[in-house]
Design a protein around this motif. Structure first.
Motif, PDB file in Angstrom:
ATOM      1  N   GLU A 188      -3.058 -18.003 -12.539  1.00  0.00           N
ATOM      2  CA  GLU A 188      -2.809 -16.509 -12.030  1.00  0.00           C
ATOM      3  C   GLU A 188      -1.372 -16.070 -12.268  1.00  0.00           C
ATOM      4  OE1 GLU A 188      -4.662 -16.160  -8.393  1.00  0.00           O
ATOM      5  OE2 GLU A 188      -6.483 -17.433  -9.021  1.00  0.00           O
ATOM      6  N   ALA A 189      -1.282 -14.681 -12.400  1.00  0.00           N
ATOM      7  CA  ALA A 189       0.250 -14.450 -12.214  1.00  0.00           C
ATOM      8  C   ALA A 189       0.397 -14.813 -11.053  1.00  0.00           C
ATOM      9  CB  ALA A 189       0.038 -12.559 -12.339  1.00  0.00           C
ATOM     10  N   PRO A 190       1.667 -14.193 -10.882  1.00  0.00           N
ATOM     11  CA  PRO A 190       2.293 -14.123  -8.704  1.00  0.00           C
ATOM     12  C   PRO A 190       2.036 -13.292  -8.017  1.00  0.00           C
ATOM     13  CG  PRO A 190       4.576 -14.272 -10.485  1.00  0.00           C
ATOM     14  CD  PRO A 190       2.654 -14.192 -11.122  1.00  0.00           C
ATOM     15  N   ARG A 191       1.899 -13.008  -7.009  1.00  0.00           N
ATOM     16  CA  ARG A 191       1.164 -12.473  -5.837  1.00  0.00           C
ATOM     17  C   ARG A 191       1.870 -12.495  -4.469  1.00  0.00           C
ATOM     18  NH1 ARG A 191      -3.674 -11.681  -7.464  1.00  0.00           N
ATOM     19  NH2 ARG A 191      -4.961 -10.873  -5.596  1.00  0.00           N
ATOM     20  N   ILE A 192       1.600 -11.589  -3.714  1.00  0.00           N
ATOM     21  CA  ILE A 192       2.595 -10.977  -2.477  1.00  0.00           C
ATOM     22  C   ILE A 192       1.908 -11.760  -1.406  1.00  0.00           C
ATOM     23  CG2 ILE A 192       4.524 -10.117  -3.323  1.00  0.00           C
ATOM     24  CD1 ILE A 192       2.857  -7.584  -1.858  1.00  0.00           C
ATOM     25  N   PHE A 193       2.187 -11.793  -0.312  1.00  0.00           N
ATOM     26  CA  PHE A 193       1.041 -12.355   0.389  1.00  0.00           C
ATOM     27  C   PHE A 193       1.383 -12.249   2.124  1.00  0.00           C
ATOM     28  CE2 PHE A 193       4.247 -16.219   1.260  1.00  0.00           C
ATOM     29  CZ  PHE A 193       4.050 -16.405   1.813  1.00  0.00           C
ATOM     30  N   CYS A 194       0.222 -12.641   2.816  1.00  0.00           N
ATOM     31  CA  CYS A 194       1.061 -12.249   4.460  1.00  0.00           C
ATOM     32  C   CYS A 194      -0.159 -12.562   5.428  1.00  0.00           C
ATOM     33  CB  CYS A 194       1.517 -10.444   4.501  1.00  0.00           C
ATOM     34  SG  CYS A 194       2.126 -10.331   6.597  1.00  0.00           S
ATOM     35  N   HIS A 195       0.523 -13.390   6.056  1.00  0.00           N
ATOM     36  CA  HIS A 195      -0.045 -13.434   7.503  1.00  0.00           C
ATOM     37  C   HIS A 195       0.158 -13.513   8.683  1.00  0.00           C
ATOM     38  CE1 HIS A 195      -2.387 -16.505   4.918  1.00  0.00           C
ATOM     39  NE2 HIS A 195      -1.103 -17.244   3.941  1.00  0.00           N
ATOM     40  N   VAL A 196      -1.081 -12.724   9.726  1.00  0.00           N
ATOM     41  CA  VAL A 196      -0.692 -12.497  10.485  1.00  0.00           C
ATOM     42  C   VAL A 196      -0.689 -12.469  11.609  1.00  0.00           C
ATOM     43  CG1 VAL A 196      -0.511  -9.988  12.572  1.00  0.00           C
ATOM     44  CG2 VAL A 196       0.007  -9.761   9.628  1.00  0.00           C
ATOM     45  N   ILE A 197      -0.382 -13.448  12.031  1.00  0.00           N
ATOM     46  CA  ILE A 197      -0.797 -14.550  13.359  1.00  0.00           C
ATOM     47  C   ILE A 197      -0.851 -13.984  14.743  1.00  0.00           C
ATOM     48  CG2 ILE A 197      -0.940 -17.281  14.181  1.00  0.00           C
ATOM     49  CD1 ILE A 197       0.154 -17.590  11.523  1.00  0.00           C
ATOM     50  N   ARG A 198      -2.492 -13.584  15.805  1.00  0.00           N
ATOM     51  CA  ARG A 198      -1.593 -13.260  16.923  1.00  0.00           C
ATOM     52  C   ARG A 198      -2.445 -14.449  17.813  1.00  0.00           C
ATOM     53  NH1 ARG A 198      -1.398  -8.192  18.834  1.00  0.00           N
ATOM     54  NH2 ARG A 198      -3.083  -8.812  20.771  1.00  0.00           N
ATOM     55  N   PHE A 199      -1.499 -15.139  18.646  1.00  0.00           N
ATOM     56  CA  PHE A 199      -1.635 -15.939  19.487  1.00  0.00           C
ATOM     57  C   PHE A 199      -2.050 -15.418  20.790  1.00  0.00           C
ATOM     58  CE2 PHE A 199       1.723 -17.237  17.349  1.00  0.00           C
ATOM     59  CZ  PHE A 199       1.380 -18.472  16.527  1.00  0.00           C
ATOM     60  N   THR A 200      -3.053 -16.166  21.685  1.00  0.00           N
ATOM     61  CA  THR A 200      -4.113 -16.117  23.075  1.00  0.00           C
ATOM     62  C   THR A 200      -2.672 -15.866  24.080  1.00  0.00           C
ATOM     63  OG1 THR A 200      -3.498 -18.157  23.867  1.00  0.00           O
ATOM     64  CG2 THR A 200      -5.384 -17.952  22.555  1.00  0.00           C
ATOM     65  N   SER A 201      -1.276 -16.043  23.953  1.00  0.00           N
ATOM     66  CA  SER A 201      -0.826 -15.952  25.153  1.00  0.00           C
ATOM     67  C   SER A 201       1.054 -16.112  23.804  1.00  0.00           C
ATOM     68  CB  SER A 201      -0.498 -16.976  26.248  1.00  0.00           C
ATOM     69  OG  SER A 201       0.094 -18.464  25.601  1.00  0.00           O
ATOM     70  N   ALA A 202       2.030 -15.756  24.953  1.00  0.00           N
ATOM     71  CA  ALA A 202       3.274 -15.712  24.023  1.00  0.00           C
ATOM     72  C   ALA A 202       3.990 -17.066  23.904  1.00  0.00           C
ATOM     73  CB  ALA A 202       4.684 -14.905  24.736  1.00  0.00           C
ATOM     74  N   SER A 203       3.324 -17.949  24.467  1.00  0.00           N
ATOM     75  CA  SER A 203       3.368 -19.399  24.225  1.00  0.00           C
ATOM     76  C   SER A 203       3.498 -19.869  23.576  1.00  0.00           C
ATOM     77  CB  SER A 203       3.388 -20.457  25.346  1.00  0.00           C
ATOM     78  OG  SER A 203       1.545 -20.441  24.908  1.00  0.00           O
ATOM     79  N   ALA A 204       2.695 -19.345  21.883  1.00  0.00           N
ATOM     80  CA  ALA A 204       1.944 -19.391  20.838  1.00  0.00           C
ATOM     81  C   ALA A 204       1.624 -20.642  20.848  1.00  0.00           C
ATOM     82  CB  ALA A 204       3.335 -19.328  19.706  1.00  0.00           C
ATOM     83  N   ARG A 205       1.031 -21.120  21.406  1.00  0.00           N
ATOM     84  CA  ARG A 205       0.114 -22.593  21.680  1.00  0.00           C
ATOM     85  C   ARG A 205      -1.378 -23.015  21.260  1.00  0.00           C
ATOM     86  NH1 ARG A 205       2.352 -23.183  26.904  1.00  0.00           N
ATOM     87  NH2 ARG A 205       4.941 -24.682  26.982  1.00  0.00           N
ATOM     88  N   GLN A 206      -2.119 -21.158  21.096  1.00  0.00           N
ATOM     89  CA  GLN A 206      -3.044 -21.457  20.681  1.00  0.00           C
ATOM     90  C   GLN A 206      -3.524 -19.565  19.923  1.00  0.00           C
ATOM     91  OE1 GLN A 206      -6.614 -21.777  23.427  1.00  0.00           O
ATOM     92  NE2 GLN A 206      -7.234 -23.826  21.873  1.00  0.00           N
ATOM     93  N   ILE A 207      -4.341 -20.434  18.227  1.00  0.00           N
ATOM     94  CA  ILE A 207      -4.372 -18.599  17.975  1.00  0.00           C
ATOM     95  C   ILE A 207      -5.440 -18.079  18.358  1.00  0.00           C
ATOM     96  CG2 ILE A 207      -4.363 -18.209  15.563  1.00  0.00           C
ATOM     97  CD1 ILE A 207      -3.727 -20.505  14.357  1.00  0.00           C
ATOM     98  N   ALA A 208      -5.421 -17.196  18.360  1.00  0.00           N
ATOM     99  CA  ALA A 208      -6.447 -16.318  18.766  1.00  0.00           C
ATOM    100  C   ALA A 208      -7.166 -15.436  17.303  1.00  0.00           C
ATOM    101  CB  ALA A 208      -6.001 -15.205  20.409  1.00  0.00           C
ATOM    102  N   GLN A 209      -6.482 -15.053  16.488  1.00  0.00           N
ATOM    103  CA  GLN A 209      -6.983 -13.937  15.422  1.00  0.00           C
ATOM    104  C   GLN A 209      -5.747 -14.382  14.226  1.00  0.00           C
ATOM    105  OE1 GLN A 209      -6.218 -10.194  16.018  1.00  0.00           O
ATOM    106  NE2 GLN A 209      -7.946  -9.948  14.895  1.00  0.00           N
ATOM    107  N   ILE A 210      -6.611 -13.755  12.721  1.00  0.00           N
ATOM    108  CA  ILE A 210      -5.207 -14.477  11.590  1.00  0.00           C
ATOM    109  C   ILE A 210      -6.323 -13.084  10.799  1.00  0.00           C
ATOM    110  CG2 ILE A 210      -4.613 -15.632  10.186  1.00  0.00           C
ATOM    111  CD1 ILE A 210      -5.584 -18.148  11.444  1.00  0.00           C
ATOM    112  N   VAL A 211      -4.669 -12.599  10.133  1.00  0.00           N
ATOM    113  CA  VAL A 211      -5.176 -11.175   9.626  1.00  0.00           C
ATOM    114  C   VAL A 211      -4.103 -11.942   8.348  1.00  0.00           C
ATOM    115  CG1 VAL A 211      -5.242  -9.366   8.722  1.00  0.00           C
ATOM    116  CG2 VAL A 211      -5.834  -9.731  11.089  1.00  0.00           C
TER     117      VAL A 211
END
Length: 121
Positions: free
Chosen positions: A92-115
């Motif tokens: 395939e041709a090169p692509r740009i990407f982005c992952h936005v990760i929302r954690f359950t708390s500011a400690s970033a120990r658990q993921i609630a949502q990924i887009v």
């Protein structure tokens, strides 16, 4: 094996390093520990919603191989983080990407949502 390139500014904090490792795991490079995903976590990718720890891990297992991934930016603040850059999958041709990760708390120990998205770029 996927070649990984990083901007030298990306891994400048433990939270950024965690966020980057999660994004790479979503792209099939490295593991994503079940404990990092909240039981009801969701992943919106390519217009499809995936809900639940087991469903996310199953979708990750189907990730296509990448020839290279170039991470240009990692940002984390509060309960969120994002990783963006460019990638290339075999044939395939090169692509740009982005992952936005929302954690359950500011400690970033658990993921609630990924887009996630990628598109020609």
């Amino acid at each position: 094996m996927t070649r990984i390139a990083r901007s030298p500014d990306c891994g400048n904090s433990p939270k950024n390093q965690t966020t980057e490792a999660i994004a790479l795991a979503l792209m099939g490079v490295g593991a994503l520990d079940d404990g990092l995903l909240a039981e009801g976590a969701s992943w919106d990718r390519f217009g499809a919603g995936i809900t639940g720890r087991d469903a996310i891990q199953a979708a990750r297992a189907e990730t296509p191989d990448h020839e290279w991934i170039e991470i240009s930016e990692v940002v984390s603040h509060g309960k969120a983080g994002s990783v963006s850059g460019r990638l290339q999958r075999a044939g395939e041709a090169p692509r740009i990407f982005c992952h936005v990760i929302r954690f359950t708390s500011a400690s970033a120990r658990q993921i609630a949502q990924i887009v996630s998205f990628d598109h020609a770029g």
